[in-house]
Motif scaffolding. Structure first.
Motif, short mmCIF file in Angstrom:
data_model
loop_
_atom_site.label_atom_id
_atom_site.label_comp_id
_atom_site.label_asym_id
_atom_site.label_seq_id
_atom_site.Cartn_x
_atom_site.Cartn_y
_atom_site.Cartn_z
N PRO A 1 0.41 -1.23 0.24
CA PRO A 1 0.10 -0.09 -0.26
C PRO A 1 0.82 2.08 -0.10
CG PRO A 1 0.04 -1.13 2.56
CD PRO A 1 0.32 -1.83 1.47
N SER B 1 -4.51 4.77 -0.29
CA SER B 1 -5.12 5.75 -1.56
C SER B 1 -4.78 4.87 -2.84
CB SER B 1 -4.36 7.08 -1.58
OG SER B 1 -2.50 6.97 -1.34
N THR B 2 -4.11 4.62 -2.79
CA THR B 2 -2.54 3.57 -4.21
C THR B 2 -2.39 1.69 -3.16
OG1 THR B 2 -2.37 5.58 -4.82
CG2 THR B 2 -1.93 3.28 -6.33
N CYS B 3 -2.83 0.75 -4.31
CA CYS B 3 -1.69 -0.44 -3.71
C CYS B 3 -0.66 -0.42 -4.39
CB CYS B 3 -2.67 -1.22 -3.59
SG CYS B 3 -3.25 -1.65 -1.39
N TRP C 1 -11.91 -4.08 -4.74
CA TRP C 1 -11.20 -3.07 -3.31
C TRP C 1 -12.52 -2.10 -3.49
CZ3 TRP C 1 -5.44 -2.29 -5.10
CH2 TRP C 1 -4.82 -3.86 -5.41
N VAL D 1 -9.37 3.44 -3.65
CA VAL D 1 -8.29 3.23 -4.14
C VAL D 1 -8.23 2.64 -5.79
CG1 VAL D 1 -6.91 1.13 -2.47
CG2 VAL D 1 -8.25 2.01 -1.44
N LEU E 1 -7.51 -2.93 3.91
CA LEU E 1 -8.23 -1.85 2.79
C LEU E 1 -9.71 -2.22 3.90
CD1 LEU E 1 -7.80 -2.44 -0.38
CD2 LEU E 1 -7.04 -0.82 1.07
#
Length: 768
Positions: A532, A542-544, A591, A595, A757
């Motif tokens: 992550p 916010s992002t993976c 998700w 995200v 998440l």
């Protein structure tokens, strides 16, 4: 008059030339026609004079007028008759039918009047004789068109039969009854003659057509043909025979001896006397043995003729003459191309391999050794890509020239393709000799080249394999030299390396790894882990980033640093990258909608694949909005093909995909790319975090890069955050929005990332 429908359909089926011959047969007997009409007119006038009958006089005049008209019509046909088309032929047929019908009707009317108006036996006998004779002549003269024969017989015989019946006398009635079979007999005779005529005309046309085709075939065939009889005299010779020999067309004439033609060839300087004598000898041998044969004859001008002998059933022979000079030249070129490299003129792989076999075979009979040097040019690809292939080709030719100058006459040089050269050094007394040659090659090839006004410099790496005391074949020696070359390149290029047995072990391990990689790709045995990126301001993921992992069934977890470079060299990285992209998009679809997923794209994927189409298909298959996909590229992607890469990145940007520059700061000219490409995020490499806890230049540099990127409109992420102290210093910089590192979470499986998440990440430390 109108012709019958049956005859019309029949004539439509006939070829023009056959139908023209049929019509021509109607007008072919002008003399007999005139003789018959004159005889009939005289007889008619005699009957009119003897009986003083006005009706018979009228009949005589009518017969004469119609006869004159028919004669004029037939003469006109002979002078200007045109039967080149079926329409013209039909017009003349109708002319003839009208005249014949009119004359036959007048003749029948004359007969009818003579029987009805007079009882003079002489008159009746004369009329009957003329009429029956005319009817017989009709079947013999007009058999070409059966309808005309039928018309004339009806017009003459029907009035005759009617007149006999009208007399009422029993004998006349008997005679009238004989008229009917007479009519059918004449008609049958005409039909038989018609069939005979048609068969003869068609056969003649077929023979003419066949002869024309044979003549066309003989004179248009590329070979010269000459047929001789058992006495060696020419029976047939086409035009090509004289043309190929360069002789007058009258020399190989029908009836001339074949030896006379050869004498003329010697006189004209085409063949020497010995060459001509050999041809005569071979020809006589084939004639006597009745066997086919083929020989090549060289002219004094350097041309080559192929002469083929084929015996015939009558004791003769057929000679085929062909100029094969160009074919032989082409065969020689093809043979050269099959053995030598077209660019440098050096032996190619196949020919070099055969020369190696021969050299190794000789070495086995002595105590000497051989050394194989596998030479690979360093940095040649960059020159080829930047300067263009013509310059690269010229450079390869210059390299080949230098290699030829520094080797011995007993050594063999070859080019295997690309920038790979091989040198077989034979004989070699000791490995030091091979090392000395390798040193000369490296030094010589590293000197500057002047190519098309440019000064170019390339290096060379060399792998050396020795035959040693053990017997090795060419393939084994090449494989060993290739492994040694791989080691030389790994040690820094511009050097040489001898093969050692442990290299084979390493090579075997690599081949095993390659095989396992292919199987893993086919079985989809890879896994995707996700690490992550946390938004510093919200504390939420916010992002993976999607990271490829491989658990080997025997070795366990294999590091990407080990198998990814191998996958790139194998050329399967594109397939592997597509698989990662699709799986990552499918996972992201499950998700929370806020995200995103980040996927790394290699430079090879940009070179080999339709990146925009691949991304579009992956998004569509997963049902994922483009805004939730982030592609990470390294500076190496931007270095490949700047314009093509810019177009692809722009297309992805227009699609809605976010573009991130990964490992920023590890390249050479990243700053120039920040404003040249449609980048939306910069991920600053972990190396920038080293020493920031001490303040000073490290922290200043990190802040400067972050602020510059932020001012260019790009979000900033920091990689490798592992301590709380690092996080505090990074968080103090407002231009940094995301962080990534073990402090929050290592790369985890898809099931674990879903748990993370789903949790309420209110603080960055809580994620860890």
């Amino acid at each position: 008059m109108m012709l019958s429908q049956d005859w019309r359909r029949f004539t439509e089926s006939l070829p023009n030339n056959v139908y023209a011959s049929v019509v021509n047969s109607l007008f072919d007997n002008l003399n007999t026609l005139i003789a018959g009409m004159v005889s009939a007119s005289i007889a008619a006038f005699i009957t009119a004079w003897k009986t003083s009958s006005r009706p018979l006089l009228i009949c005589a005049i009518l017969l004469t007028v119609i006869g004159i008209c028919r004669s004029i019509d037939m003469i006109g046909y002979r002078l200007r008759g045109d039967v080149s088309t079926k329409r013209a032929a039909k017009r003349w047929e109708v002319h003839y039918a009208i005249g014949a019908g009119a004359y036959s009707a007048a003749l029948g009317f004359w007969w009818l009047i003579s029987f009805l108006t007079t009882s003079d036996s002489f008159v009746q006998l004369l009329c009957a004789a003329i009429t029956i004779g005319y009817a017989c002549g009709t079947s013999g003269r007009n058999y070409g068109v059966p309808n005309v024969v039928t018309l004339q017989i009806v017009c003459t015989c029907v009035p005759l039969a009617f007149a006999m019946l009208a007399r009422g006398d029993v004998y006349y009635i008997i005679l009238a009854c004989f008229i009917l079979p007479f009519f059918f007999a004449l008609k049958k005779i005409a039909s038989s003659l018609n069939q005979t005529l048609l068969k003869a005309v068609i056969s003649a046309e077929d023979v003419t057509l066949l002869a024309g085709r044979l003549d066309a075939a003989l004179n248009n065939m590329p070979q010269g043909l000459c047929m001789v009889g058992g006495d060696s005299r020419i029976v047939v010779a086409n035009g090509q025979f004289a043309q190929i020999l360069g002789l007058d067309p009258q020399v190989p004439r029908v009836g001339a001896r074949i030896t006379e033609v050869l004498v003329e060839c010697i006189r004209s300087g085409l063949f020497s006397a010995s060459a001509a004598g050999r041809i005569v000898s071979d020809f006589k041998a084939n004639m006597e043995q009745r066997t086919s044969g083929r020989m090549h004859a060289e002219t004094q001008a350097g041309r080559t003729f192929a002469v083929t002998f084929q015996p015939t059933g009558n004791g003769g022979s057929v000679l085929l003459l062909e100029d094969i000079t160009e074919r032989r030249s082409a065969e020689a070129k093809i043979k050269h191309l099959a053995s030598y490299d077209a660019l440098t003129g050096l032996p190619n792989r196949t020919f070099f391999r055969s020369q190696m076999d021969r050299a190794l075979s000789l070495m086995r009979r002595s105590t000497d050794q051989s050394a194989l040097l596998f030479v690979d040019l360093d940095e040649f690809k960059q020159i080829n890509d930047t300067m263009g292939h013509p310059t690269g080709d010229a450079l390869l030719c210059a390299v080949a020239d230098r290699l030829q100058r520094i080797v011995r006459e007993t050594d063999v040089i070859g080019r295997f393709g690309g920038d790979e050269f091989v040198v077989l050094q034979s004989p070699v007394g000791a490995p030091e000799e091979a090392a000395a040659l390798a040193k000369r090659v490296v030094e010589t090839l590293s000197e500057p080249y002047e190519i098309e006004g440019h000064q170019l410099i390339v290096g060379a790496s060399i792998g050396i394999a020795m035959t040693g005391q053990h017997e090795v074949d060419a393939d084994h020696l090449l494989r060993n030299a290739d492994m040694a070359l791989y080691r030389a390149k790994a040690e820094g290029r511009g050097t040489w390396c001898f093969f050692e047995p442990e290299m084979d072990v390493t090579a075997r391990a690599r081949r095993t790894l390659e095989s396992d990689l292919r199987k893993a790709l086919a079985d989809e045995s890879f896994q995707i882990f996700f690490q992550p990126l946390v938004n510093i301001r919200t504390g939420r993921v916010s992002t993976c980033e999607a990271l490829l992992r491989w658990t080997h069934p025997e070795r366990g977890m294999v590091s990407p640093a080990e198998f990814v470079p191998v996958a790139e060299e194998m050329g399967i990285i594109n397939e592997l990258g597509v698989w990662v992209l699709r799986k990552a998009c499918q996972e992201c679809a499950a998700w929370p909608t806020d995200v995103r997923v980040a996927v790394n794209l290699s430079s090879m994927q940009f070179r080999r694949g339709n990146m925009t189409g691949t991304v579009r298909e992956a998004l569509w298959a997963a049902g994922l909005p483009a805004e939730r996909l982030e592609v990470e590229i390294t500076e190496s992607v931007l270095l490949q093909d700047t314009e093509a890469t810019r177009v692809t990145l722009t297309q992805l940007h227009d699609l809605g995909v976010r573009i991130s520059l990964d490992d920023f700061g590890t390249g050479y000219s990243s700053l120039s790319y920040l404003h040249s490409f449609p980048l939306q995020k910069v991920k600053i490499d972990r190396s920038f975090l080293q020493g920031i806890q001490n303040g000073g230049r490290s922290l200043t540099l990190l802040r400067g890069v972050a602020r510059m990127s932020d001012e260019l409109g790009m979000s900033v992420a920091i990689e490798g955050v592992e301590t709380q102290e690092q996080l505090d210093l990074v968080a103090a910089e407002p231009s940094i929005t995301e962080v990534q590192g073990f402090l929050f979470s290592p790369a985890v499986s898809s099931s674990r990332i879903r748990e993370l998440l789903q949790s309420d990440m209110t603080a960055a430390t809580k994620v860890a």
